[in-house]
Write an enzyme that holds these catalytic residues in place. Structure first.
Site, mmCIF file in Angstrom:
data_model
loop_
_atom_site.group_PDB
_atom_site.id
_atom_site.type_symbol
_atom_site.label_atom_id
_atom_site.label_comp_id
_atom_site.label_asym_id
_atom_site.label_seq_id
_atom_site.Cartn_x
_atom_site.Cartn_y
_atom_site.Cartn_z
ATOM 1 N N HIS A 130 -45.964 -1.411 29.219
ATOM 2 C CA HIS A 130 -45.761 0.004 29.536
ATOM 3 C C HIS A 130 -44.617 0.622 28.742
ATOM 4 C CE1 HIS A 130 -43.112 -1.693 32.892
ATOM 5 N NE2 HIS A 130 -42.302 -0.803 32.340
ATOM 6 N N SER A 161 -37.192 -3.016 32.105
ATOM 7 C CA SER A 161 -38.545 -3.479 31.813
ATOM 8 C C SER A 161 -38.583 -4.059 30.408
ATOM 9 C CB SER A 161 -39.539 -2.325 31.906
ATOM 10 O OG SER A 161 -39.718 -1.923 33.237
#
Length: 347
Positions: free
Chosen positions: A160, A290
């Site tokens: 992502h 992330s």
């Protein structure tokens, strides 16, 4: 005028954290289905979901990497690099401390109980030197992620961080985010960039993420314009079919609740739960981490990988039902993930 960062509209899964000088972007969220506890599916079943895609150029099919002595597992050992920093590198500052994230947004706040992270300073000592801040500035909004070098000129990160997933259009080639919006900063330490700033020459992920938006396939890579890994060193990595529960874990990256550009680490934890394509742990993290490596130090003589070795790519905070609701978690380096990452590095 403030532009709105791209984000996923399917509720339940947190992507990257969008940050601007005036507002931290709200992220979409939604309950995710827990990954099965059974072993990973057969090679035939996972061919499509692990099919590699890129923002441009050809992507070779993953080459199989054989396990050792008939054991279900394989790996590769990293490099400590030369350790030599540049003459200050290029200077880059994407902004100061971002505004606080919305505490009610599921999955953003991922400090579990007491915050046990410690700041990494200096960042020029391996393996901290091989951890990078990823900064993407799109339509006037700035987003942060983390990645880790696993070769001289390639980093692994969350899917992502390079593509919005689920068939959405990120605005760049093949629906990835625009490649020119990325800056990759190895071992950034506040405003200091000891190894300079690199740009992206190719963005990579797999169809399980780009088309299906399945968090269990949320991984990707960025090919770099530089060969910073020769100086910073790079991580090794490994996969095994056996459970990882109880394996020591360290997670280090660039969280956006701290001063922007500082690296923070939480060590001393272990894998709490193992699923076929995800691992779950109590290491404290926050948005913009992330893509951080979930790694351990493996002693000489260990199977598959020795030294600083990654087992998973951090991708999510708390959301959904247990174990997702009680643990931070990341994409497990399975045989298919490993084969893709190695093929991307070697191609």
């Amino acid at each position: 005028m403030t532009s709105t960062p791209l984000s996923r509209t399917r509720p339940g899964i947190i992507l990257a954290i969008g940050i601007t000088a005036v507002l931290a972007s709200a992220l979409a969220a939604a309950p995710a289905t827990a990954a099965p506890t059974a072993e990973a599916p057969t090679t035939a079943a996972r061919t499509d979901v692990h099919g590699a895609v890129a923002d441009s150029g050809t992507v070779p099919a993953a080459a199989a990497q054989r396990g050792l002595d008939g054991v279900r597992g394989s790996g590769t050992t990293g490099s400590v690099g030369t350790g030599k920093v540049g003459p200050g590198g290029s200077r880059f500052d994407a902004g100061g401390r971002p505004a606080a994230s919305d505490g009610d947004s599921i999955g953003i706040q991922s400090v579990i109980g007491t915050d046990n992270r410690v700041r990494v300073d200096p960042t020029t000592v391996f393996p901290s030197s091989a951890i990078v801040q990823i900064v993407r500035t799109t339509n006037g909004s700035t987003w942060g992620c983390t990645g880790w070098l696993y070769g001289p000129s390639i980093i692994a990160t969350a899917g992502h961080c390079v593509h919005p997933g689920g068939g959405q259009n990120g605005g760049g080639g093949n629906n990835f985010y625009p490649r020119g919006d990325f800056q990759i900063i190895p071992a950034r330490n506040g405003t200091s960039t000891p190894y300079g700033t690199c740009t992206a020459t190719q963005l990579l992920s797999v169809t399980g993420w780009t088309q299906s938006g399945d968090e269990t396939y949320d991984y990707g890579a960025i090919r770099l314009s530089c060969a910073a890994g020769n100086s910073t060193g790079w991580f090794g990595m490994w996969w095994q079919s056996a459970s990882l529960t109880g394996t020591a874990t360290t997670v280090s990256g660039y969280p956006c609740d701290k001063t922007f550009g500082q690296q923070w680490r939480h060590a001393g934890q272990t894998v709490a739960v193992t699923h076929a394509r995800q691992v779950f742990y109590q290491n404290d993290t926050f948005g913009c981490q992330s893509g951080s490596p979930v790694y351990q130090t493996r002693a000489a003589g260990s199977s598959y990988c020795v030294g600083q070795c990654v087992m998973a790519i951090h991708a999510y905070g708390l959301h959904g039902s247990s174990p997702h609701s009680t643990n931070n978690h990341g994409t497990r380096i399975t045989e298919s993930v490993f084969n893709n990452l190695i093929t991307w590095r070697n191609s």
